[in-house]
Design a protein around this motif. Structure first.
Motif, PDB file in Angstrom:
ATOM      1  N   CYS A  59      -1.994  -1.576  14.337  1.00 52.26           N
ATOM      2  CA  CYS A  59      -2.913  -0.713  13.577  1.00 52.26           C
ATOM      3  C   CYS A  59      -3.129   0.618  14.316  1.00 52.26           C
ATOM      4  O   CYS A  59      -3.571   0.642  15.457  1.00 52.26           O
ATOM      5  CB  CYS A  59      -4.244  -1.427  13.375  1.00 52.26           C
ATOM      6  N   PRO A  60      -2.856   1.746  13.642  1.00 50.37           N
ATOM      7  CA  PRO A  60      -2.975   3.051  14.323  1.00 50.37           C
ATOM      8  C   PRO A  60      -4.405   3.407  14.680  1.00 50.37           C
ATOM      9  O   PRO A  60      -4.622   4.285  15.507  1.00 50.37           O
ATOM     10  CB  PRO A  60      -2.403   4.032  13.297  1.00 50.37           C
ATOM     11  N   VAL A  61      -5.375   2.741  14.037  1.00 49.86           N
ATOM     12  CA  VAL A  61      -6.776   3.057  14.365  1.00 49.86           C
ATOM     13  C   VAL A  61      -7.463   1.841  14.992  1.00 49.86           C
ATOM     14  O   VAL A  61      -8.690   1.764  15.042  1.00 49.86           O
ATOM     15  CB  VAL A  61      -7.544   3.582  13.124  1.00 49.86           C
ATOM     16  N   CYS A  95      -9.829   2.246   8.156  1.00 49.52           N
ATOM     17  CA  CYS A  95      -8.430   2.104   7.701  1.00 49.52           C
ATOM     18  C   CYS A  95      -7.905   3.388   7.056  1.00 49.52           C
ATOM     19  O   CYS A  95      -8.573   3.976   6.205  1.00 49.52           O
ATOM     20  CB  CYS A  95      -8.354   0.947   6.692  1.00 49.52           C
ATOM     21  N   ILE A  96      -6.698   3.795   7.456  1.00 56.25           N
ATOM     22  CA  ILE A  96      -6.094   4.990   6.850  1.00 56.25           C
ATOM     23  C   ILE A  96      -4.973   4.611   5.880  1.00 56.25           C
ATOM     24  O   ILE A  96      -4.157   5.446   5.499  1.00 56.25           O
ATOM     25  CB  ILE A  96      -5.595   5.995   7.919  1.00 56.25           C
ATOM     26  N   ARG A  97      -4.940   3.319   5.492  1.00 50.01           N
ATOM     27  CA  ARG A  97      -4.001   2.827   4.470  1.00 50.01           C
ATOM     28  C   ARG A  97      -2.539   3.166   4.799  1.00 50.01           C
ATOM     29  O   ARG A  97      -1.815   3.717   3.969  1.00 50.01           O
ATOM     30  CB  ARG A  97      -4.333   3.431   3.093  1.00 50.01           C
ATOM     31  N   CYS A  98      -2.142   2.817   6.021  1.00 45.88           N
ATOM     32  CA  CYS A  98      -0.762   3.107   6.416  1.00 45.88           C
ATOM     33  C   CYS A  98       0.184   1.964   6.068  1.00 45.88           C
ATOM     34  O   CYS A  98       1.394   2.147   5.983  1.00 45.88           O
ATOM     35  CB  CYS A  98      -0.691   3.395   7.913  1.00 45.88           C
ATOM     36  N   GLY A  99      -0.352   0.768   5.912  1.00 48.09           N
ATOM     37  CA  GLY A  99       0.480  -0.381   5.543  1.00 48.09           C
ATOM     38  C   GLY A  99       1.198  -1.037   6.713  1.00 48.09           C
ATOM     39  O   GLY A  99       1.937  -2.000   6.526  1.00 48.09           O
ATOM     40  N   ALA A 100       0.976  -0.540   7.941  1.00 48.97           N
ATOM     41  CA  ALA A 100       1.697  -1.123   9.094  1.00 48.97           C
ATOM     42  C   ALA A 100       1.342  -2.596   9.288  1.00 48.97           C
ATOM     43  O   ALA A 100       2.179  -3.402   9.687  1.00 48.97           O
ATOM     44  CB  ALA A 100       1.381  -0.333  10.358  1.00 48.97           C
ATOM     45  N   CYS A 101       0.081  -2.949   9.017  1.00 47.41           N
ATOM     46  CA  CYS A 101      -0.317  -4.358   9.215  1.00 47.41           C
ATOM     47  C   CYS A 101       0.382  -5.269   8.209  1.00 47.41           C
ATOM     48  O   CYS A 101       0.635  -6.443   8.499  1.00 47.41           O
ATOM     49  CB  CYS A 101      -1.837  -4.516   9.161  1.00 47.41           C
ATOM     50  N   ILE A 112      -8.040  -1.352  14.408  1.00 52.51           N
ATOM     51  CA  ILE A 112      -9.028  -2.232  13.758  1.00 52.51           C
ATOM     52  C   ILE A 112      -8.727  -3.674  14.170  1.00 52.51           C
ATOM     53  O   ILE A 112      -7.580  -4.121  14.092  1.00 52.51           O
ATOM     54  CB  ILE A 112      -8.975  -2.101  12.214  1.00 52.51           C
ATOM     55  N   ILE A 152       0.827  -1.215   0.000  1.00 48.06           N
ATOM     56  CA  ILE A 152       0.000   0.000   0.000  1.00 48.06           C
ATOM     57  C   ILE A 152       0.861   1.266   0.000  1.00 48.06           C
ATOM     58  O   ILE A 152       0.541   2.255  -0.646  1.00 48.06           O
ATOM     59  CB  ILE A 152      -0.930  -0.013   1.246  1.00 48.06           C
ATOM     60  N   ILE A 206      -5.176  -6.204   5.883  1.00 46.22           N
ATOM     61  CA  ILE A 206      -6.336  -5.370   5.522  1.00 46.22           C
ATOM     62  C   ILE A 206      -6.900  -5.819   4.169  1.00 46.22           C
ATOM     63  O   ILE A 206      -8.111  -5.821   3.959  1.00 46.22           O
ATOM     64  CB  ILE A 206      -5.977  -3.850   5.530  1.00 46.22           C
ATOM     65  N   LEU A 233      -8.483  -6.675  13.095  1.00 47.84           N
ATOM     66  CA  LEU A 233      -8.417  -7.459  11.845  1.00 47.84           C
ATOM     67  C   LEU A 233      -8.559  -8.970  12.090  1.00 47.84           C
ATOM     68  O   LEU A 233      -9.290  -9.640  11.346  1.00 47.84           O
ATOM     69  CB  LEU A 233      -7.105  -7.143  11.107  1.00 47.84           C
TER      70      LEU A 233
HETATM   71  S1  SF4 Z   1      -2.541  -1.079  10.008  1.00 39.89           S
HETATM   72 FE1  SF4 Z   1      -4.715  -0.489  10.194  1.00 39.89          FE
HETATM   73  S2  SF4 Z   1      -4.818   1.520   9.222  1.00 39.89           S
HETATM   74 FE2  SF4 Z   1      -2.882   0.628   8.588  1.00 39.89          FE
HETATM   75  S3  SF4 Z   1      -3.326  -0.386   6.609  1.00 39.89           S
HETATM   76 FE3  SF4 Z   1      -3.569  -1.934   8.205  1.00 39.89          FE
HETATM   77  S4  SF4 Z   1      -5.761  -1.846   8.766  1.00 39.89           S
HETATM   78 FE4  SF4 Z   1      -5.297   0.033   7.631  1.00 39.89          FE
END
Ligand code: SF4
Length: 469
Positions: free
Chosen positions: A372-374, A312-318, A376, A153, A341, A378
């Motif tokens: 996940c910064p928010v 999801c803010i599409r950070c790619g951390a997951c 979620i 991402i 995600i 998962l």
């Molecule tokens: S870590 Fe959370 S916010 Fe970031 S891409 Fe994955 S689901 Fe989205």
């Protein structure tokens, strides 16, 4: 965009045999993972976790008020001079973009990185109409030259080694031979500068839309985003409806946590807020800005038990944390969104029957939820999707039949014990190294264990009898 999500097992198998993926992906994900920890907890664990909680609450508040916020955003965007359009699916979004391109006689479009535009396959749509589209994010540019797809991402070329990037630039863009990454970047910069100056249209996504001010926010590390949104006379921003936030102060919080989670930076090199087209007294900026809100299945998710995935803010951390992504890379997931995600939203956006393997592409280790910064959940969603696959029988019939058979036999303990004994006796007499098709999917990658002569229950009973003697 074509969806091959149900090919996950075969594609993962290929990825495991690809030396470039095995070298490049773990290197990139480890770097991202480690840098995230340093940036998130720069001011201590308490501060980092408080920031996560705040971001998580912002996104949940936003989701709770989404319809009203979208109306407010539209009103204020229109006031600022944006042209606001709505697309219910990818066909409608592509049609709108084509109409705008035709109206402005566009020959060349430059694009900055955007997952929403990947989702609708805008490049293919414009190219089919004879319009040249150039990706201008460095990673996306290389992916486009290589005729591949982004595999992450945030880091679209995380699957590529330095050598393969060099080869692509030399063969596809005529770069003079060099092994120096800086020289490669300079070459790409000069190549793309020409395109920016000639482009009639800029296409971007947006990380956020601020409802109270009617602005769009883009965070990025390369100057390409500013060129895309300000050099061509016309700019189109394609944005998922879930990207709206209520206030500028919420935007400020999210722009703190997004780069920390994505690239381990406290702030991105460019943090942009666009408040409308160029005003008469301004020297640069697009003369017309179209903001297209994309639904493409999001409303259905919003009304489902999976609504929280829209946070999801599409950070790619997951992705960086996931042990499955770490070895398969992103292409194995078969569609736009890879990693944890992707395993959640691809089945939701593309239909469970078209991505029924993805909820199983997970060890349930829970690390994706932790990073996940928010916040979620998962793993919880992945478990629920597995349940949906079984209950709706959208998965592999053999798998569903096997699970149903297993459930039935577990309810009949006598039969289970007798069947287990019989199977162990038979299989210990036959010197099998691998199971016959279609059961060989497991033994292709694992050694078939030798069956014990006695089951654990038999041994336990013998043990108890021995103690009683
Ligand atoms: S870590 Fe959370 S916010 Fe970031 S891409 Fe994955 S689901 Fe989205």
């Amino acid at each position: 965009m074509k969806n091959n999500a149900n090919q996950f097992i075969q594609s993962a198998d290929e990825a495991l045999r690809d030396p470039d993926i095995q070298k490049a992906v773990p290197y990139g994900t480890k770097l991202g993972f480690d840098k995230r920890i340093s940036a998130m907890y720069e001011f201590g664990e308490e501060h980092g976790e408080a920031l996560r909680d705040e971001a998580s609450q912002i996104k949940r508040r936003t989701l709770a008020n989404l319809p009203a916020l979208l109306e407010e955003a539209e009103k204020n965007l229109l006031k600022n001079g944006f042209k606001v359009l709505w697309a219910k699916d990818e066909d409608e979004a592509n049609q709108l973009i084509l109409e705008i391109a035709e109206k402005h006689q566009v020959k060349l479009a430059v694009k900055s990185k955007s997952m929403a535009t990947e989702e609708i396959g805008v490049n293919e749509s414009l190219e089919a109409a004879g319009i040249e589209v150039v990706e201008t994010d460095l990673g996306e540019f290389i992916v486009q030259l290589a005729e591949e797809r982004p595999s992450h991402i945030v880091v679209p070329i995380v699957h590529k080694t330095k050598e393969s990037i060099q080869k692509t630039l030399e063969e596809k863009a005529g770069m003079p031979p060099t092994e120096d990454p800086l020289a490669m970047t300079r070459f790409a910069r000069a190549y793309l500068r020409e395109k920016f100056l000639k482009a009639d249209l800029g296409i971007s996504g947006a990380n956020f839309v601020v409802a109270e001010t009617g602005s769009i926010g883009l965070v990025m590390n390369e100057g390409n985003g500013r060129f895309v949104t300000s050099l061509p006379k016309v700019h189109i921003a394609l944005v998922g409806i879930e990207k709206v936030v209520a206030t500028l102060s919420e935007y400020a919080t999210l722009t703190q946590i997004l780069p920390r989670s994505a690239t381990g930076q406290t702030i991105t090199v460019y943090t942009n807020l666009i408040n409308g087209p160029k005003r008469p007294h301004e020297s640069d900026g697009a003369e017309e800005i179209y903001l297209i809100f994309l639904d493409n299945g999001r409303s259905e998710i919003y009304q489902s038990d999976y609504a929280e995935s829209l946070a999801c803010i599409r950070c790619g951390a997951c992705l960086n944390a996931c042990p499955v992504y770490d070895v398969t890379g992103g292409h194995a997931y078969g569609w736009v969104y890879p990693g944890p995600i992707g395993s959640v939203i691809t089945p939701l956006l593309q239909g469970l029957e078209n991505a029924h393997t993805l909820p199983y592409a997970c060890t349930l280790c829970g690390l994706c939820k932790d990073v996940c910064p928010v916040e979620i959940d998962l793993p919880h969603f992945l478990l629920n999707l597995r349940k949906d696959v079984v209950q709706t029988q959208k998965g592999n019939w053999m798998w569903s039949a096997g699970i149903a058979g297993w459930a039935w036999i577990m309810k009949h303990p006598k039969l289970y014990r007798w069947g287990g004994k019989a199977a162990a006796r038979v299989l210990s007499w036959i010197p099998l190294k691998e199971l016959p098709a279609p059961f060989n999917a497991w033994t292709d990658h694992h050694t078939l264990p030798t069956f014990a002569e006695k089951s654990f229950t038999e041994l336990w009973e013998e043990h108890k009898e021995g103690q009683n003697e």
